[in-house]
Write a protein that holds these residues in place. Structure first.
Motif, PDB file in Angstrom:
ATOM      1  N   ALA A  77     -10.064  -6.818 -30.654  1.00 41.40           N
ATOM      2  CA  ALA A  77     -10.988  -5.995 -30.848  1.00 41.40           C
ATOM      3  C   ALA A  77     -11.615  -6.145 -32.342  1.00 41.40           C
ATOM      4  O   ALA A  77     -12.984  -5.825 -32.504  1.00 41.40           O
ATOM      5  N   ALA A  78     -11.067  -6.538 -33.348  1.00 38.29           N
ATOM      6  CA  ALA A  78     -11.791  -6.955 -34.621  1.00 38.29           C
ATOM      7  C   ALA A  78     -12.788  -7.914 -34.544  1.00 38.29           C
ATOM      8  O   ALA A  78     -13.771  -7.806 -34.985  1.00 38.29           O
ATOM      9  N   LYS A  79     -12.271  -9.010 -33.702  1.00 32.88           N
ATOM     10  CA  LYS A  79     -13.384 -10.002 -33.477  1.00 32.88           C
ATOM     11  C   LYS A  79     -14.631  -9.593 -32.776  1.00 32.88           C
ATOM     12  O   LYS A  79     -15.790  -9.757 -33.032  1.00 32.88           O
ATOM     13  N   ASN A  80     -14.346  -8.533 -31.760  1.00 35.19           N
ATOM     14  CA  ASN A  80     -15.530  -8.138 -31.191  1.00 35.19           C
ATOM     15  C   ASN A  80     -16.457  -7.115 -31.992  1.00 35.19           C
ATOM     16  O   ASN A  80     -17.601  -7.214 -31.739  1.00 35.19           O
ATOM     17  N   PHE A  81     -15.666  -6.560 -32.766  1.00 29.78           N
ATOM     18  CA  PHE A  81     -16.248  -5.428 -33.835  1.00 29.78           C
ATOM     19  C   PHE A  81     -17.342  -6.179 -34.641  1.00 29.78           C
ATOM     20  O   PHE A  81     -18.346  -5.901 -34.888  1.00 29.78           O
ATOM     21  N   TYR A  82     -16.954  -7.251 -35.372  1.00 31.03           N
ATOM     22  CA  TYR A  82     -17.626  -8.071 -36.470  1.00 31.03           C
ATOM     23  C   TYR A  82     -19.029  -8.637 -35.436  1.00 31.03           C
ATOM     24  O   TYR A  82     -19.904  -8.324 -35.970  1.00 31.03           O
ATOM     25  N   ARG A  83     -18.654  -8.873 -34.213  1.00 32.15           N
ATOM     26  CA  ARG A  83     -19.868  -9.377 -33.533  1.00 32.15           C
ATOM     27  C   ARG A  83     -20.984  -8.435 -33.173  1.00 32.15           C
ATOM     28  O   ARG A  83     -21.963  -8.606 -33.275  1.00 32.15           O
ATOM     29  N   LEU A  84     -20.281  -7.496 -32.984  1.00 25.91           N
ATOM     30  CA  LEU A  84     -21.205  -6.210 -32.396  1.00 25.91           C
ATOM     31  C   LEU A  84     -21.765  -5.687 -33.582  1.00 25.91           C
ATOM     32  O   LEU A  84     -23.304  -5.224 -33.749  1.00 25.91           O
ATOM     33  N   TRP A  85     -21.127  -5.466 -34.868  1.00 28.78           N
ATOM     34  CA  TRP A  85     -21.807  -4.961 -36.059  1.00 28.78           C
ATOM     35  C   TRP A  85     -22.944  -6.119 -36.477  1.00 28.78           C
ATOM     36  O   TRP A  85     -24.022  -5.427 -36.853  1.00 28.78           O
ATOM     37  N   SER A  86     -22.565  -7.232 -36.134  1.00 27.10           N
ATOM     38  CA  SER A  86     -23.901  -8.194 -36.372  1.00 27.10           C
ATOM     39  C   SER A  86     -25.097  -7.937 -35.646  1.00 27.10           C
ATOM     40  O   SER A  86     -26.006  -8.097 -35.952  1.00 27.10           O
ATOM     41  N   ASP A  87     -24.710  -7.655 -34.388  1.00 27.08           N
ATOM     42  CA  ASP A  87     -25.971  -7.531 -33.549  1.00 27.08           C
ATOM     43  C   ASP A  87     -26.814  -6.308 -33.759  1.00 27.08           C
ATOM     44  O   ASP A  87     -28.133  -6.417 -33.673  1.00 27.08           O
ATOM     45  N   LEU A  88     -26.056  -5.202 -34.204  1.00 25.33           N
ATOM     46  CA  LEU A  88     -26.421  -4.085 -34.478  1.00 25.33           C
ATOM     47  C   LEU A  88     -27.518  -4.049 -35.528  1.00 25.33           C
ATOM     48  O   LEU A  88     -28.590  -3.541 -35.823  1.00 25.33           O
ATOM     49  N   ALA A  89     -26.928  -4.925 -36.829  1.00 20.39           N
ATOM     50  CA  ALA A  89     -27.728  -5.230 -38.189  1.00 20.39           C
ATOM     51  C   ALA A  89     -28.980  -6.017 -37.605  1.00 20.39           C
ATOM     52  O   ALA A  89     -29.957  -5.633 -38.291  1.00 20.39           O
ATOM     53  N   SER A  90     -28.805  -6.567 -36.724  1.00 23.48           N
ATOM     54  CA  SER A  90     -30.184  -7.813 -36.188  1.00 23.48           C
ATOM     55  C   SER A  90     -31.123  -6.866 -35.613  1.00 23.48           C
ATOM     56  O   SER A  90     -32.224  -6.986 -36.022  1.00 23.48           O
ATOM     57  N   VAL A  91     -30.685  -5.948 -34.710  1.00 20.15           N
ATOM     58  CA  VAL A  91     -31.933  -5.068 -34.269  1.00 20.15           C
ATOM     59  C   VAL A  91     -32.352  -4.308 -35.339  1.00 20.15           C
ATOM     60  O   VAL A  91     -33.529  -3.649 -35.132  1.00 20.15           O
ATOM     61  N   LEU A  92     -31.670  -3.648 -36.285  1.00 22.15           N
ATOM     62  CA  LEU A  92     -32.093  -2.579 -37.265  1.00 22.15           C
ATOM     63  C   LEU A  92     -32.667  -3.152 -38.429  1.00 22.15           C
ATOM     64  O   LEU A  92     -32.875  -2.703 -39.496  1.00 22.15           O
ATOM     65  N   SER A  93     -33.057  -4.536 -38.369  1.00 20.64           N
ATOM     66  CA  SER A  93     -33.355  -5.211 -39.612  1.00 20.64           C
ATOM     67  C   SER A  93     -34.878  -4.980 -39.890  1.00 20.64           C
ATOM     68  O   SER A  93     -35.508  -4.936 -39.187  1.00 20.64           O
ATOM     69  N   VAL A  94     -35.173  -5.137 -41.116  1.00 23.69           N
ATOM     70  CA  VAL A  94     -36.522  -4.895 -41.853  1.00 23.69           C
ATOM     71  C   VAL A  94     -37.035  -5.743 -42.608  1.00 23.69           C
ATOM     72  O   VAL A  94     -35.909  -6.049 -43.827  1.00 23.69           O
ATOM     73  N   GLU A  95     -37.602  -6.637 -42.206  1.00 28.60           N
ATOM     74  CA  GLU A  95     -37.916  -7.851 -43.328  1.00 28.60           C
ATOM     75  C   GLU A  95     -36.869  -8.888 -43.439  1.00 28.60           C
ATOM     76  O   GLU A  95     -36.644  -9.209 -44.601  1.00 28.60           O
ATOM     77  N   GLY A  96     -36.020  -9.134 -42.278  1.00 22.89           N
ATOM     78  CA  GLY A  96     -34.867  -9.877 -42.405  1.00 22.89           C
ATOM     79  C   GLY A  96     -33.721  -9.274 -43.042  1.00 22.89           C
ATOM     80  O   GLY A  96     -32.481 -10.014 -43.151  1.00 22.89           O
ATOM     81  N   ARG A  97     -33.717  -7.922 -43.439  1.00 22.05           N
ATOM     82  CA  ARG A  97     -32.428  -7.483 -43.744  1.00 22.05           C
ATOM     83  C   ARG A  97     -32.234  -6.191 -43.359  1.00 22.05           C
ATOM     84  O   ARG A  97     -33.107  -5.518 -42.818  1.00 22.05           O
ATOM     85  N   CYS A  98     -31.060  -5.594 -42.981  1.00 19.27           N
ATOM     86  CA  CYS A  98     -30.662  -4.266 -42.517  1.00 19.27           C
ATOM     87  C   CYS A  98     -30.248  -3.305 -43.706  1.00 19.27           C
ATOM     88  O   CYS A  98     -28.871  -3.442 -44.201  1.00 19.27           O
ATOM     89  N   PRO A  99     -30.947  -2.493 -44.202  1.00 18.18           N
ATOM     90  CA  PRO A  99     -30.510  -1.535 -45.171  1.00 18.18           C
ATOM     91  C   PRO A  99     -29.749  -0.329 -44.876  1.00 18.18           C
ATOM     92  O   PRO A  99     -28.966   0.548 -45.593  1.00 18.18           O
ATOM     93  N   TYR A 100     -29.573  -0.212 -43.394  1.00 17.01           N
ATOM     94  CA  TYR A 100     -29.215   0.972 -42.735  1.00 17.01           C
ATOM     95  C   TYR A 100     -27.460   0.934 -42.648  1.00 17.01           C
ATOM     96  O   TYR A 100     -26.794   1.976 -43.052  1.00 17.01           O
ATOM     97  N   LEU A 101     -26.924  -0.053 -42.132  1.00 16.11           N
ATOM     98  CA  LEU A 101     -25.637  -0.256 -42.171  1.00 16.11           C
ATOM     99  C   LEU A 101     -24.908  -0.535 -43.289  1.00 16.11           C
ATOM    100  O   LEU A 101     -25.396  -1.428 -44.016  1.00 16.11           O
ATOM    101  N   VAL A 102     -23.840   0.220 -43.758  1.00 18.47           N
ATOM    102  CA  VAL A 102     -22.995   0.049 -44.838  1.00 18.47           C
ATOM    103  C   VAL A 102     -21.682  -0.103 -44.604  1.00 18.47           C
ATOM    104  O   VAL A 102     -20.858   0.454 -43.832  1.00 18.47           O
ATOM    105  N   ARG A 103     -21.078  -1.456 -45.018  1.00 17.84           N
ATOM    106  CA  ARG A 103     -19.876  -1.767 -44.775  1.00 17.84           C
ATOM    107  C   ARG A 103     -19.166  -2.396 -45.878  1.00 17.84           C
ATOM    108  O   ARG A 103     -19.593  -3.229 -46.338  1.00 17.84           O
ATOM    109  N   ASP A 104     -18.095  -1.699 -46.373  1.00 19.27           N
ATOM    110  CA  ASP A 104     -17.304  -1.959 -47.679  1.00 19.27           C
ATOM    111  C   ASP A 104     -15.850  -1.751 -47.250  1.00 19.27           C
ATOM    112  O   ASP A 104     -15.335  -1.610 -46.244  1.00 19.27           O
TER     113      ASP A 104
END
Length: 916
Positions: free
Chosen positions: A718-745
């Protein structure tokens, strides 16, 4: 021989591009064509009456298109072959066994060409060939040449009573004769764009200019008398035009016996589009008028016959733009008393940025119009502009103040009362006396607070001039509104003002509307007192109240008897009387007669549609706001801080706002750009975004998210699937090559709360307003109801039925909405808004038919609205459900309500326990 004749031969096949998509069989008309087959048959009717369809059906039923020729009369080849004089021989040479020739859409033929075509018909008839000709009334020039022909005109082709009583699918509609012109026009009854079809035909009719003008005039006025036609073209020509059009154009609804007409219901925007560029020529045909003068004269006649809405739309769409603003200022008062507020706002938008000489009056009119369409913010904005000007006439100032009275907000009402008192103190009795003297009249001056009013119609009306009468009307509005929450004082103020204009100079016209509006305020105060005092008040003798009730009832009945629609004041008075139905029955005094009730229902529907059209117009002309920025917030200061924080963060990151709509289909926007749904085609991607949005910017641990998304998977997988899914969502919501909306710390995962908004935020604000708000009526229950049944009519992401977390949130939100609807319904009922209570209760039951408190709320609302039979049906439906589905008996609350219905005692409603 030309190929045109050869191509006209059907040879057993249906002619292409001839019959509309949906064919309506008209067997009775086919039978008429079969009665005499040895003479030419002419189908002479306006466009849209099914001439081609009838000829098509005849050719199919009788001949199966064998030995049939279908000739297009609009083709230049047809005219060429007729001029050559060999058309009949050429046709018979192609098929010597020719059985039927259909000449479709015959053009206007004159002189020698008409004689040649008549000879073609004679030759075909001599050969034993049947002939059918379709044409319009203005192009039928063969009457003198074909004396033995059979003619089916527009009256024959209009829908029979049996046909009019069925829809386009042939199903009974339940309507009964007599039918209107709309219901008997084939293309209107059986098509979706029938009105435009009729207008297109009218526009291209080859009529003399004065006849074409009268045709347009009748469509513009929609209803009226022959005298209105005579006022434009003269008595003699009007009689000729009346007879010609009445015999040939059934959709005009001309009744020669009564000298009146009721034409096809043509929206002004359709009429303006069809006659675009032709009005100048038509205006010259009407005694040489200019287009602007013609349009304004027609608009004045529309106002005089009670159709102010159509009048304003006509001026806005057909008059010159530079003339619209002066007309709105001069006729605006009449238009707004005639319930043309939405149309007035629409027209004013066209000229708002232009120079208007009397800007304060225009602003006062817009304040009054915006108040009528429940746009409180705009109304207050325009009213403030009027009150900020020192040099403004009394009518504009008073109108701006009274406009605030219609908002229903307690704070605004208090400010209005203070402004009214201050305005009254500014006017001394001496000034009032001078105002009367300036009007050229003697007599007792109006009391302090009666504003000077200019007449819309400068004619004398009884003992008082129009100026004095309207001044008195504004006086009664001002004084009654100040005492609107105190019945006895409001009634005394109304009757005191009424005594000044006795004997009555008011009946059904515009001058009665202010008095009826003021009377509605008095009756509303009475309704509140009646609900609090109970039956005792019903037995009181009150001569002043009888005077008011007699005036209101007589005015409403006379208005309906004359066929006039209810205006703004008369509509308010009728609604107030309906609310007092039980009170009037107890006093054995006049109530609403069935004709007035029917007119009231029509007016209420028209008002609802007009407000909906106004909102749609405003949405079209304003840039779209991001989700989450609209909606009432209880803490305005907190909202301001939150919006400021969000704005600053957005600017610093140079990122557009992320707007997420979760109710209904998923919709995601970056600023004004809608992201394609294909980007969220993967179900897990949609779920991740939805779960983050529902958490409102708060942290969710990775483990929590993976458990929500993959409850049955191993943690590592599930962790592997999550990181892949998080990356895909960041790509969809990217603005000028970066995604300022998703925060993961290290604390978790979230959406940045400063950069996103979701409609769930607005949903929760609406439910809180309905559940805990001080007064849904003050907040504008119509607006809240529109949102509940509009953007939030559906469920939260209804297609996602497998995720347990999302389903739990969906169920919780549904329960919260039903709870808030029930609470709002009961508070509206207590506040004297039975219609709003009824609508909210119905919506609550529609959302959840398993809750007993929903049935109880609906019964209470139905009883408050006087719908006893419906309340009984609701009780029995609930009892059946409880018995069959749960094996339970109705609760004490329902039984108390049922007992109240049987005893006809509404006070028992108050004793029913409220299980909110």
């Amino acid at each position: 021989m030309t190929t045109f004749v050869q191509q006209a031969a059907c040879k057993g096949h249906r002619p292409s591009a001839v019959v509309p998509r949906r064919h309506q069989s008209r067997g009775a008309l086919v039978a008429q064509l079969l009665r005499d087959r040895e003479v030419p048959r002419f189908l002479v009717a306006p466009t849209g009456y099914g001439k081609t369809m009838l000829a098509y059906e005849y050719a199919e039923v009788v001949f199966g298109f064998s030995h049939v020729f279908w000739v297009n009369g609009q083709s230049p080849c047809f005219l060429r072959d007729v001029d050559e004089g060999s058309f009949a021989e050429a046709l018979l040479a192609v098929d010597e066994h020719c059985a039927l020739v259909v000449f479709e859409d015959l053009p206007l033929l004159l002189d020698e060409r008409a004689e040649r075509f008549s000879a073609v018909i004679d030759r075909l008839i001599e050969h034993g060939c049947e002939v059918i000709v379709t044409t319009t009334p203005s192009r039928d020039g063969l009457a003198s040449l074909q004396r033995d022909r059979l003619v089916l005109d527009g009256a024959d082709l209009a829908l029979s009573d049996e046909e009019a009583a069925r829809n386009d699918k042939g199903e009974p509609t339940g309507r009964r004769a007599p039918f209107t012109a709309d219901e008997q026009t084939p293309c209107v009854q059986w098509g979706t764009d029938g009105v435009d079809v009729v207008l297109e035909g009218c526009r291209h009719e080859e009529l003399p200019s004065d006849l074409a003008f009268v045709l347009w005039l009748l469509l513009a006025l929609q209803r009226g008398t022959g005298q209105q036609v005579a006022s434009f073209v003269g008595e003699e020509r009007a009689v000729e035009a009346w007879a010609f059009l009445g015999a040939r154009y059934p959709f005009l609804g001309i009744d020669e016996g009564r000298g009146a007409f009721a034409a096809l219901d043509v929206p002004i925007e359709n009429l303006a589009k069809a006659y675009e560029g032709a009005l100048d020529d038509l205006a010259r045909a009407a005694q040489g008028l200019s287009r602007g003068v013609l349009v304004e004269q027609v608009a004045d006649q529309l106002i005089a016959q009670g159709d102010a809405r159509r009048a304003v739309s006509l001026v806005a769409r057909c008059d010159g733009r530079e003339r619209v603003a002066p007309w709105l200022v001069s006729r605006g008062w009449s238009a707004l008393w005639g319930r043309a507020a939405a149309e007035f706002c629409d027209a004013f938008e066209l000229v708002a940025r232009m120079r208007i000489e009397d800007r304060p009056t225009a602003n006062a009119l817009m304040a009054w119009a915006s108040a009528q369409v429940k746009d409180a913010r705009r109304s207050l904005d325009y009213a403030k502009k009027v009150l900020a000007v020192d040099e403004v006439d009394d009518r504009a100032r008073m109108t701006a103040i009274l406009a605030c009275r219609l908002q229903g907000n307690a704070t605004v009402a208090r400010r209005m009362a203070a402004a009214l008192r201050a305005w009254g103190e500014e006017r001394s009795p001496v000034e009032s006396e001078r105002a009367v003297a300036a009007d050229g009249e003697s007599g007792e001056p109006l009391e302090t607070g009666a504003p000077a009013e200019e007449s819309v119609v400068p004619a004398e009306t009884g003992l008082l001039s129009a100026r004095r009468a309207q001044s008195a009307a504004l006086d009664v509005l001002a004084r009654t509104s100040l005492a609107a929450d105190r019945f006895d004082e409001a009634l005394a103020q109304w009757c005191r003002a009424w005594e000044r204009v006795s004997p009555p100079l008011l009946a059904t016209g515009e001058e009665a509307e202010p008095w009826l509006l003021a009377a509605s305020w008095v009756l509303e105060a009475l309704a509140i007192r009646e609900e609090a005092a109970g039956p005792a008040l019903s037995l009181e003798d009150n001569a002043r109240l009888d005077i008011l009730l007699d005036f209101v009832s007589a005015s409403l009945e006379e208005r309906v008897a004359w066929g006039m629609p209810l205006g703004f004041g008369s509509l308010a008075a009728a609604e107030a009387l309906e609310r007092l139905d039980a009170f009037l029955e107890a006093r054995r005094t006049a109530a609403l007669v069935p004709e007035v009730v029917a007119a009231l229902r029509r007016a209420q529907i028209e008002v609802a549609r007009a407000r909906e059209d106004y909102r749609a117009m405003r949405q079209r002309r304003q840039p779209r706001k991001p989700l989450g920025t609209v909606g009432p917030l209880r803490n305005r200061a907190a909202q301001t801080v939150h919006e400021s924080w969000r704005e600053n963060a957005s600017k610093s990151l140079e990122a557009p706002l992320l707007s997420i709509r979760l109710f209904g289909a998923l919709e995601v926007r970056l600023g004004d750009r809608l992201l394609p749904p294909s980007l969220f085609g993967r179900r897990k991607l949609r779920l991740l975004l939805a779960l983050l949005a529902l958490n409102r910017g708060r942290d969710l641990t990775r483990e929590t998210l993976t458990t929500m998304l993959w409850p049955s998977s191993q943690p590592s997988s599930a962790a592997k699937n999550f990181y892949r899914l998080w990356s895909d969502l960041a790509s969809v919501l990217s603005v000028e090559g970066r995604c300022p909306y998703l925060v993961r710390d290290r604390y978790g995962c979230r959406l940045d709360p400063a950069l996103f908004a979701t409609d769930v935020m607005e949903f929760e604000e609406i439910t809180r307003s309905l559940l805990f708000g001080d007064a849904p009526a003050a907040l504008g229950w119509e607006t809240l109801y529109e949102k509940v049944t509009g953007p939030f009519a559906g469920e939260l992401l209804p297609v996602e039925q497998e995720n347990e977390t999302l389903c739990a949130v969906r169920d919780r939100l549904n329960i919260e909405m039903v709870d808030s609807l029930i609470a709002a319904s009961r508070r509206l009922r207590v506040q004297g808004e039975p219609q709003g209570a009824l609508w909210f209760a119905r919506e609550a039951l529609a959302r959840d038919e398993t809750r007993e408190d929903s049935y109880a709320a609906l019964m209470e609302a139905q009883m408050a609205a006087g719908q006893r039979t419906a309340a009984l049906d609701t009780f029995f439906t609930c009892r059946t459900y409880l018995s069959e589905a749960l094996g339970l008996d109705p609760s004490t609350q329902l039984l108390v309500l049922y007992q109240a219905l049987l005893e006809e005692d509404p006070s028992l409603i108050q004793r029913a326990p409220l299980n909110v």
